[in-house]
Scaffold this motif. Sequence first.
Motif, short mmCIF file in Angstrom:
data_model
loop_
_atom_site.label_atom_id
_atom_site.label_comp_id
_atom_site.label_asym_id
_atom_site.label_seq_id
_atom_site.Cartn_x
_atom_site.Cartn_y
_atom_site.Cartn_z
N HIS A 1 0.85 -1.19 0.00
CA HIS A 1 0.00 0.00 0.00
C HIS A 1 0.89 1.25 0.00
O HIS A 1 1.99 1.23 0.55
N VAL A 2 0.38 2.31 -0.59
CA VAL A 2 1.07 3.60 -0.53
C VAL A 2 0.08 4.66 -0.10
O VAL A 2 -1.03 4.76 -0.65
N LEU A 3 0.47 5.44 0.90
CA LEU A 3 -0.34 6.58 1.36
C LEU A 3 0.34 7.84 0.83
O LEU A 3 1.38 8.26 1.34
N PHE A 4 -0.22 8.40 -0.22
CA PHE A 4 0.39 9.56 -0.87
C PHE A 4 -0.14 10.86 -0.27
O PHE A 4 -1.33 11.16 -0.38
N HIS A 5 0.74 11.63 0.35
CA HIS A 5 0.46 13.04 0.59
C HIS A 5 0.93 13.77 -0.67
O HIS A 5 1.32 13.14 -1.64
N ARG A 6 0.86 15.08 -0.65
CA ARG A 6 1.27 15.84 -1.83
C ARG A 6 2.69 15.45 -2.24
O ARG A 6 3.64 15.57 -1.48
#
Length: 333
Positions: A169-174
């Motif tokens: 999984h990847v949690l992308f912020h800006r």
Amino acid sequence: MNNLVPKYLEMGSFATVAICGQSGSGKTSTIRFIIAQMILNNVQTIVCDPHGNAGNGSLKDGIAPLEHLLALPVAVTLEDRISAFRMVHTILRNRIAGKDTSTQKICIILDEATLHFLECDKEQSQEFTRFLMDLSNEGRKKDICCFLLGQSWKADFVGSRTVRSAITHVLFHRSNEAEIKLFVESMPAKERRKISTLPTGSMFVYPYLYTVKVPYISKDDLIDFASKFKRAISDTINSTPIPVYSSVQTSVQEGLEHTIAKRANVQDTQNQDKTRINTNIARAIKDILQSRNEGNTKEQTILKVLKIKKSGSSERWKIASRFYDKVLERAKK
């Protein structure tokens, strides 16, 4: 924003998670929120921070109010970080092999993952990669997960097809589009542009493909959380001999597993089997508090739980006595 719908993800949904984003995009608040949630849900949490000695701005400093609730002190040096990952990897392998049937949830968090990877020599980096691969395959089934943080991801680390396939999984912020492509080569341009313009505090969750707003968590919030959580633990201990979760577990880890096993080097092989200590942390806490509630004395409890007879000249007895006192002291707080 008034119509936001909560999104809930069980820890069992994750295995190896990358959190990326530019400086000021909200990563620190997100990881504070995640760590608080882990502690609240009785997950043994381990944090590694290569910049832990930098003071202000480091993850270690940012979660300082919660450090006493972690399973171990924050690992800062490369040696300590490698030891932490080896420990978790050993637990994972034992669970896979059926040698460890515990269902205690464990979460290990690494800040500046690329820096950690680059500091490792070839053998250490291969060992780290094997851990990520094993975790991606078995972590969810064995109640273990890992979060990797960074604001400057390098192709040397993420560009490896092996590493990239190990991240579930990847949690992308800006984030900039080049770093997004490092993780997800097939990400549509439309989604990459959306991620690159996310407001602070918002996060795009891959592969679920939705955007969420993470509650802002300040250091003061963590101080308040730790204070309330401590009182809640105290109430729990007063009503039952089994604490939900507390810094007692860190005390047990240090006082029993480390101190007795390493400092009290048993030379008398004839008595070694008789003085072997059960290092199951949760059971040790439970049994000591249970024995106390049953009205047993300190000597009776140590003999019953730790199988050590009282002897003023025995180093093992002195260590066990200090350990017992620390458990009760923490339980009263």
